[in-house]
Write an enzyme that holds these catalytic residues in place. Structure first.
Site, PDB file in Angstrom:
ATOM      1  N   ASP A   1      -1.916  -2.381  -9.019  1.00 45.31           N
ATOM      2  CA  ASP A   1      -2.338  -3.817  -8.976  1.00 45.31           C
ATOM      3  C   ASP A   1      -2.530  -4.468 -10.098  1.00 45.31           C
ATOM      4  OD1 ASP A   1      -2.614  -2.874  -6.276  1.00 45.31           O
ATOM      5  OD2 ASP A   1      -4.786  -2.719  -6.399  1.00 45.31           O
TER       6      ASP A   1
ATOM      7  N   GLU B   1       0.851  -1.187   0.035  1.00 40.33           N
ATOM      8  CA  GLU B   1       0.104   0.034   0.080  1.00 40.33           C
ATOM      9  C   GLU B   1       0.996   1.320  -0.131  1.00 40.33           C
ATOM     10  OE1 GLU B   1      -3.091  -0.014  -0.601  1.00 40.33           O
ATOM     11  OE2 GLU B   1      -3.025  -2.529  -0.563  1.00 40.33           O
TER      12      GLU B   1
END
Length: 733
Positions: free
Chosen positions: A216, A125
């Site tokens: 991602d 993250e």
């Protein structure tokens, strides 16, 4: 001569610990596998691939050939394998020992399994803290990838973010690449030509410029509508073909090549940060919406164009403030981490069991259940359950490593959750009960060791920034908190299902309501608290006898202004799978008549699922665990989950005034956002015995209950709230 522009393209593929096999299999079919096939067809497209530890281990078990093919691409120099922390934790929440351990272990695993060298890593993250630099370097990493927002927050202008930099801490230096937010949004959501034009702009501004994409892998096939766009309609095929067609001026480089061949632009010290959206999600709802409004205002006003890059929200750590449940997981994880670390240095502990405990600890640090944004995160019960399953497993391995006896019991008190108050832990070989005297004397964690399950992995219903959009009903195309996500309503009528809780959804939460309060008012959240016990501070004393421990919680409070003392005792015996619970109210005036309800919650036992049922005292079926029951007189209620092998029974004796408890049950359901839209999620089952309290001649009222959680040895004596063992004070703060 150097190329006009270098493009570093990194895919981050991840599935969390505890995710369903079917979900991961679908992601493999829709994203990981077709992306690999496309790379094999386009040998000049060179990328970095980070496959998180949980996903890599799953692929190794289910699709080992995928990893073999990935290794072949790495061997021919088309792919660079990107490391990370093994079980994808947010590094900023870990102690240094676990950061280094996770990174070094995954580096070793990847190099052994894929026969390659790993020199750089993905930061989960992209949550950054400069204090992590030394640990990352100590674990063998030379470079990492963050967001351009980190660099902008450090004061660097946009035109110097087309290169990589160094950062430093305690003499350790680490190369850092800035990921372009613009590329994150145009790939794959704009035409492929948009990326080529952006690269052309960078090349015209500075020859040899660096462009970095890192995001991602699931946005290529798993996110809504992306499989159709990326593979069926050929977005990726066209994009890769364009990159190959422009090889004369666009050089696709692997990150380690850039670090090795190109000098860094300089050294920069980056602040605590994450990608822009994450810093917004970490804010409370009102502040989050204000931050979004301010950003939109600056973007709309040309005179404020230079202000936007200085705007960011909060810190990732404050998800623990937004969601106390996250802090509970974190605190439990830290308790286990300290225990594992102590055993590492033990000369007598079994090293194999210590390693087993360490691996479970690392899996219990996987980040996904610890926060919430555009993805389900903490709202997903199966992810929270998986975290506790691993932490309980780690504790059990520690028990075996220490050589604990077959049966045992103990009571400890400390500030377990870092709030400056003392909590109490009652534990034996089968159960682990954690109580918070300063928070209503609630039972906030209850671990069933045989099932590796925390029955109180619950979640309160609380406001979210996107709830205003839900309340407005279907209509908007995009989520207001993340425009990259669609505003899809996965169930009809969600706007009518939003509720907020005024007290924690835990157990032994003590409510006083008006005598005439009906079930519907409690279920709908309209019942008014008339006492100060549900959230008040209780004094706690621990009592220890051979084979038996008890915590006595007591509070002098009031109901409707009438002073009284409420005491509740929780007792646990060696070898037992049950808690003895006794309540005592003292100092009641003769005419006292009030409605007392004691709230229990049961998490991880889903509604509307086969084998999950309520039962009466004779084993008869009372309905689904999602049913609202209103029983006028109840001696026992059972909750059965055949899948998890949980058989919970709450037995209630008649109160001292001869009245048998009434009982209410109802589900707790949240309305939350995930990557697939807005959805209703079952969080827990409330079981609430309730009584009309009237005192005896001495102004006293009492009741006893027993919570049985599987096979249990019968306790030797009944528990009362006026037990007389010698107390050991456990200050409530």
């Amino acid at each position: 001569m150097s190329p006009a522009v270098r493009l570093v393209f990194v895919l981050h593929d991840h599935q969390p610990v505890g995710n369903f096999d079917g979900v991961i299999e679908a992601a493999w079919q829709d994203s990981y596998q077709p992306m690999l096939e496309l790379l094999e067809r386009h040998p000049h497209v060179r990328v970095g691939v980070h496959t998180s530890g949980p996903l890599a281990e799953w692929l190794d078990r289910h699709h080992g050939d995928y990893l073999d093919r990935l290794a072949r691409l790495a061997a021919r120099g088309q792919v660079e394998i990107v490391g990370g922390a093994f079980q994808e934790p947010v590094l900023a929440m870990l102690p240094s020992r676990d950061r280094i351990g996770q990174i070094a272990q995954f580096k070793s695993w990847l190099e052994r399994r894929l026969d390659t060298t790993v020199s750089g890593m993905w930061v989960a993250e992209r949550v950054w803290d400069s204090g992590m630099t030394e640990d990352i370097v100590a674990a063998g990493m030379r470079w990492t990838i963050l967001d351009d927002s980190h660099f902008k927050a450090a004061g660097l202008p946009e035109d110097v973010l087309d290169r990589h930099w160094l950062t430093e801490s305690d003499g350790a230096t680490l190369a850092v690449f800035p990921v372009s937010e613009r590329l994150r949004y145009v790939i794959p959501f704009a035409a492929p030509e948009a990326t080529i034009e952006h690269l052309r702009f960078l090349a015209s501004r500075r020859h040899g410029a660096l462009a970095v994409f890192g995001d991602d892998g699931e946005k290529f096939g798993v996110w809504p509508d992306t499989y159709r766009a990326c593979f069926e309609e050929g977005w990726l095929e066209k994009f890769f073909s364009l990159l190959e067609a422009n090889r004369d001026w666009v050089s696709m480089c692997l990150p380690s090549e850039v670090v090795r061949e190109v000098p860094p632009a300089g050294t920069v010290w980056l602040p605590e940060c994450s990608y822009r959206e994450m810093t917004e999600w970490a804010l409370p709802p009102e502040a989050q919406l204000a931050c979004l409004d301010a950003r939109q205002a600056t973007e709309a006003d040309l005179s404020l164009a230079g202000v936007t890059r200085f705007m960011r929200g909060g810190t990732w750590r404050n998800f623990r403030r937004r969601y106390p449940e996250t802090n509970e997981m974190y605190a439990r994880m830290m308790t286990v981490s300290e225990r594992v670390d102590a055993l590492r240095g033990s000369a007598t502990a079994d090293s194999g069991l210590v390693h087993e405990a360490e691996q479970s600890l690392y899996r219990g640090q996987c980040n996904c259940a610890y926060w919430h944004g555009a993805f389900g995160g903490v709202y997903l019960p199966h992810l929270r359950n998986a975290i506790f399953q691993e932490l309980i497993a780690a504790d059990l391995a520690c028990d075996r490593a220490e050589g604990r006896p077959e049966t045992w019991v103990e009571a400890t008190a400390a500030d377990f959750d870092f709030d400056g108050r003392t909590e109490v832990r009652l534990a034996n070989d089968g159960l682990d009960a954690w109580l918070a005297p300063a928070k209503g004397g609630m039972l906030y964690e209850l671990d069933l060791k045989d099932q590796r399950h925390n029955l109180l992995a619950t979640l309160d219903r609380r406001p979210e920034a996107y709830h205003a959009q839900v309340l407005a009903g279907p209509g908007a195309a995009r989520s207001i908190v993340d425009p990259s996500q669609m505003a899809i309503f996965k169930q009809a009528g969600l706007e009518k299902m939003i509720r907020y809780d005024s007290t924690r959804r835990k157990s032994l939460v003590d409510h006083f309501w008006d005598v005439g309060t009906a079930a519907v008012a409690v279920v709908e959240g309209h019942a008014t608290e008339r006492g100060d016990f549900a959230t008040g501070t209780y004094e706690a004393s621990i009592r220890r006898n051979p084979g038996r421990v008890q915590v006595l919680l007591s509070r002098a409070g009031n109901v409707w202004g009438v002073p009284l003392t409420l005491s509740k005792a929780v007792t646990l015996e060696e070898g037992s799978r049950s808690l003895e619970i006794a309540y005592k109210l003292e100092g009641l005036p003769p005419d006292f008549k009030q409605h007392l309800a004691v709230e229990f919650n049961f998490a991880g036992m889903p509604a509307s699922a086969v084998g999950r049922r309520f039962q009466n005292e004779s084993g008869g079926d009372l309905g689904d665990l999602g049913d609202c029951l209103d029983l006028a007189s109840c001696k026992l209620i059972g909750l059965v989950d055949g899948y998890m092998n949980i058989d919970a029974k709450l037995a209630i004796t008649p109160a001292s005034n001869g009245v048998q408890a009434g009982l209410w049950t109802f589900p707790i359901q949240t309305v939350s956002q995930s990557e697939s839209g807005f959805e209703l999620v079952h969080q827990s089952v409330v079981v609430m015995p309730h009584w009309i309290v009237t005192p005896d001649a001495d102004g006293v009222w009492k009741v006893a209950m027993r919570l049985v959680l599987g096979a249990s040895r019968e306790p030797s004596t009944a528990t009362t709230a006026c037990a007389t063992e010698h107390p050991v004070r456990a200050a409530a703060g």
